[in-house]
Write a protein that holds these residues in place. Structure first.
Motif, short mmCIF file in Angstrom:
data_model
loop_
_atom_site.label_atom_id
_atom_site.label_comp_id
_atom_site.label_asym_id
_atom_site.label_seq_id
_atom_site.Cartn_x
_atom_site.Cartn_y
_atom_site.Cartn_z
N ILE A 1 24.95 52.14 49.56
CA ILE A 1 26.04 51.51 50.31
C ILE A 1 25.47 50.39 51.20
O ILE A 1 26.03 49.29 51.28
CB ILE A 1 26.79 52.55 51.17
N ARG A 2 24.34 50.66 51.85
CA ARG A 2 23.72 49.64 52.70
C ARG A 2 23.22 48.46 51.87
O ARG A 2 23.19 47.32 52.35
CB ARG A 2 22.56 50.25 53.50
N SER A 3 22.83 48.72 50.65
CA SER A 3 22.30 47.65 49.80
C SER A 3 23.35 46.63 49.42
O SER A 3 23.03 45.50 49.08
CB SER A 3 21.67 48.25 48.53
N ILE A 4 24.64 47.03 49.48
CA ILE A 4 25.71 46.05 49.22
C ILE A 4 26.29 45.53 50.54
O ILE A 4 27.34 44.91 50.57
CB ILE A 4 26.82 46.62 48.31
N GLY A 5 25.56 45.84 51.65
CA GLY A 5 25.92 45.24 52.94
C GLY A 5 26.84 46.05 53.81
O GLY A 5 27.22 45.59 54.89
N HIS B 1 34.23 55.47 46.41
CA HIS B 1 34.93 54.30 45.87
C HIS B 1 33.99 53.09 45.83
O HIS B 1 34.03 52.29 44.88
CB HIS B 1 36.16 53.97 46.72
N MET B 2 33.17 52.94 46.86
CA MET B 2 32.19 51.84 46.88
C MET B 2 31.19 51.97 45.73
O MET B 2 30.81 50.99 45.10
CB MET B 2 31.43 51.83 48.22
N LEU B 3 30.77 53.21 45.46
CA LEU B 3 29.84 53.45 44.35
C LEU B 3 30.49 53.11 43.02
O LEU B 3 29.87 52.53 42.13
CB LEU B 3 29.38 54.92 44.35
N ASP C 1 18.93 41.40 44.67
CA ASP C 1 18.45 41.11 43.33
C ASP C 1 17.71 42.31 42.72
O ASP C 1 17.78 42.55 41.52
CB ASP C 1 17.52 39.90 43.37
N TYR C 2 17.01 43.06 43.59
CA TYR C 2 16.30 44.27 43.15
C TYR C 2 17.32 45.32 42.70
O TYR C 2 17.18 45.96 41.66
CB TYR C 2 15.43 44.79 44.28
N LEU C 3 18.39 45.47 43.51
CA LEU C 3 19.47 46.39 43.14
C LEU C 3 20.11 45.96 41.83
O LEU C 3 20.37 46.79 40.94
CB LEU C 3 20.52 46.41 44.26
N ALA C 4 20.35 44.66 41.67
CA ALA C 4 21.00 44.15 40.46
C ALA C 4 20.14 44.41 39.23
O ALA C 4 20.65 44.76 38.16
CB ALA C 4 21.27 42.66 40.60
N GLU C 5 18.82 44.26 39.37
CA GLU C 5 17.93 44.52 38.23
C GLU C 5 17.90 46.00 37.87
O GLU C 5 17.82 46.36 36.70
CB GLU C 5 16.52 44.01 38.55
#
Length: 676
Positions: free
Chosen positions: A188-192, A205-207, A376-380
């Motif tokens: 959750i923190r990784s998406i701000g 829901h955020m997940l 970007d790390y999360l996206a990868e």
């Protein structure tokens, strides 16, 4: 730093960033979050405050010097000319110029067009061809008087703003250091967002918003109020998704361009999200049909060949009315354009309906100041997880109930797979862990099915989703919060004078109605409340009173219509408007009250009677019985004239009830009261 941030820095050193830095820089530069965090990851990957401040200043300088603002485009062009070599940060889009057999680039903010770019970059970064990507570009300037058509701007080097590689073993080892709740908060923190400000349900829901990014061919829609961040993830957070703003597109752009023989967005991006679903339109007549084909199978036919792609489809939009009003007057897919709004086949391909109305509107305190993964790390990580599946994660412990058809099972398995990838990428989870995910997945798919039932009728009657424990064989049923518990008609004996019926309301929709009758000493008055201004409903109650006065002695000599007053209240339980099919239920309610004998437990009466005693047939018996079942009825009184309609009722639904046929009003009274 709080305890979770310390742990995150320890387990993923150099892969995390303080999210408040992103927020501060974001206000001064209109660039996607993943661009900012790419730079922050390069210069601020430390927990030393001085080092962070120094890194932030450097990022500010890079953005000030190299990030191209549209209003300063001419100034940057001049710099490139004067310095002969200059680095810019801009969004780069590439097209093929088939007449010259070269690839040409276009800079979004810089405004440069028709700049030749090496084939190498196009082969390495295909997304340049589909919507473009943000890059750090080294440009040169060389003016050649002899080459009149050639641009003096030359591309020297292109570096996409994305991580070059991803060590999944390192990631999975790091994941093992966190328990489930901690890991949810990290994501959750990784998406701000700040998880301590969100409820547990909102965190899920955020997940779910991330599932289309890690699950191939996942179809999800989220409709809700404005300002809840529905499109934020797909536009700002992930460099692997594209947001189609406004919803207007073409088959060539989205799927396949037959003229250029190139794949559209679904072949170039992991997720294609449509903002403002109300505006989705195709210039091609067959657009929606091709989209349905793709959503069902992950492939589509164009020309003589079939093309496959793995992009997920996300549909986000606004609901302008309250959910309660929408459920009573229409369905939850109503915001979709008219071409789709009543196309049950299109919505049946949705794997999950995310209830946007359960997510609060974004406020400053919802954004985190703590550490999270560099975007970007999360996206990868999400992209790497598309290569595996956990669709069979439930099979060891559970199996599905018989109301789930093949499409339902596929939808639930995909949701389970996506959430398991997010929470347990290391593959270590307990029975309770997977049950929690399974229940959540079933709710999201049932929400789709409930709306399909409203749109498509009895074709989608089987909405009572359940799962069965392989050990205990116990079956657990799943309900959808906004649909209610399904037990409008309570178990056990009711008070005398109370009964439930089902009829068509003013809105044209079927609804449940509760009649309550009080019988007190008096002079033979009949009074009714709750009917509003509905003339047909009033006539129906008037008919019931007249019939009751004329025929009550046929039921029992002890019933008096001269020394008792009958006070009746009619309640529209579902809020679909009052019905005119109240006469028979009112007669039974008055008899029940007069005899002080309650109606049989969980019983619903169908049908109406005329003043002369003629029994009116129930229209659309199958749908009416479905409403009875949804309301919790176990016994149903049906007019004998409907016996021939039993063939229209699915056998599985018919088997849910104890059916009692009646041939006249008195017969219905005896059977409702359980009198032989």
């Amino acid at each position: 730093m709080d305890e979770l941030s310390l742990k995150l820095n320890s387990s993923f050193a150099g892969k995390v960033v303080r999210k408040d830095l992103t927020q501060k820089l974001k206000q001064g530069a209109n660039v996607p979050t993943y661009v900012l965090e790419y730079l922050l990851g390069m210069y601020c990957a430390t927990d030393d405050e001085d080092g962070i401040n120094e890194g932030v200043q450097r990022v500010k300088n890079i953005l000030a010097d190299n990030f191209v603002r549209p209003d300063e485009a001419e100034k940057i062009k001049s710099k490139i000319r004067e310095m002969s070599r200059y680095t810019v940060i801009d969004k780069l889009t590439v097209k093929l110029n088939e007449k010259k057999d070269i690839y040409i680039a276009e800079f979004s903010n810089l405004g440069l067009k028709n700049i030749e770019i090496s084939d190498k970059y196009v082969k390495d970064f295909e997304k340049l061809l589909g919507g473009g990507i943000w890059c750090i570009v080294k440009l040169q300037y060389f003016y050649d008087e002899t080459a009149k058509d050639a641009s003096p701007f030359l591309i020297d080097q292109v570096t996409p703003i994305q991580m070059p590689n991803m060590d999944m073993n390192e990631f999975i080892e790091g994941r093992k250091q966190f328990d489930k709740e901690e890991w949810i908060d990290v994501l959750i923190r990784s998406i701000g967002m700040e998880p301590t400000q969100l409820t547990y349900e909102v965190k899920w829901h955020m997940l779910l918003r991330m599932v289309p990014l890690c699950e191939n061919n996942y179809n999800m829609c989220e409709l809700g109020p404005r300002g809840t961040g529905k499109s934020h993830l797909y536009k700002e957070i992930s460099p692997n998704s594209i947001l189609v703003s406004g919803g207007q597109t073409t088959v060539a752009n989205l799927f396949y361009n037959m003229g250029r023989r190139t794949m559209g967005l679904v072949g170039l991006w992991d997720t294609v999200a449509f903002d403002e679903v109300a505006g989705i339109t195709f210039k091609d007549k067959d657009g929606i049909q091709i989209m349905k084909d793709y959503m069902a199978s992950g492939s589509f036919a164009r020309g003589k060949e079939e093309k496959a792609a793995s992009a997920s489809m996300v549909f986000v939009g606004n609901i302008n009315q309250s959910v309660d009003v929408l459920l009573k007057t229409s369905h939850l897919f109503e915001p979709f354009p008219e071409a789709m709004a009543y196309d049950s086949a299109f919505f049946d391909r949705m794997h999950f309906y995310l209830p946007g109305w359960e997510i609060p509107k974004m406020r400053p305190e919802f954004f985190t100041d703590n550490y999270g993964f560099i975007t970007d790390y999360l996206a990868e990580f999400l992209r790497e997880m598309r290569k595996t599946t956990f669709g069979d994660a439930t099979d060891k412990y559970f199996r599905f109930g018989n109301n789930l058809n093949q499409r339902d099972v596929i939808a639930v398995r995909k949701t389970v797979s996506g959430l398991t990838k997010l929470l347990y990428p290391h593959g270590e989870f307990s029975k309770e862990d997977i049950e929690e995910i399974l229940r959540y997945a079933l709710v999201g798919r049932r929400r789709v099915k409930e709306q399909l039932k409203k749109i498509g009728g009895m074709e989608f009657y089987d909405v009572h989703f359940s799962y069965i424990d392989n050990e205990t064989m116990q079956e657990e049923f799943i309900s959808v919060p906004e649909q209610g518990s399904g037990s409008l008609i309570p178990e056990g004996a009711m008070k005398a004078g109370q009964i439930y019926t089902v009829g068509v309301g003013d809105s044209g929709m079927l609804g449940v109605y509760k009649l309550e009758t009080e019988v007190v000493n008096g002079s033979g008055k009949f009074e009714s409340t709750g009917l509003g201004n509905n003339r047909n409903a009033k006539e129906s109650i008037k008919t019931a009173c007249s019939y009751f006065k004329a025929n009550c002695k046929n039921i029992s000599a002890s019933i008096s219509t001269t020394s008792k007053d009958y006070l009746m209240h009619i309640q529209d339980v579902n809020g679909v408007g009052m019905t005119s099919s109240l006469s028979l239920a009112a007669i039974i309610a008055m008899c029940s009250g007069a005899l002080n004998k309650p109606v049989q437990s969980q019983c619903a009466v169908l049908g109406a009677v005329s003043i002369g005693g003629t029994i009116n047939k129930v229209e659309d018996l199958a749908s009416t019985l479905q409403v009875c079942f949804d309301a919790g009825a176990k016994k149903v009184l049906i007019p004998m004239v409907n016996a021939a309609d039993i063939a229209t009722v699915p056998p599985e639904l018919f088997a849910k009830f104890q059916i009692m046929f009646y041939s006249h009003a008195e017969d219905a009274v005896f059977k409702a009261l359980g009198v032989n």
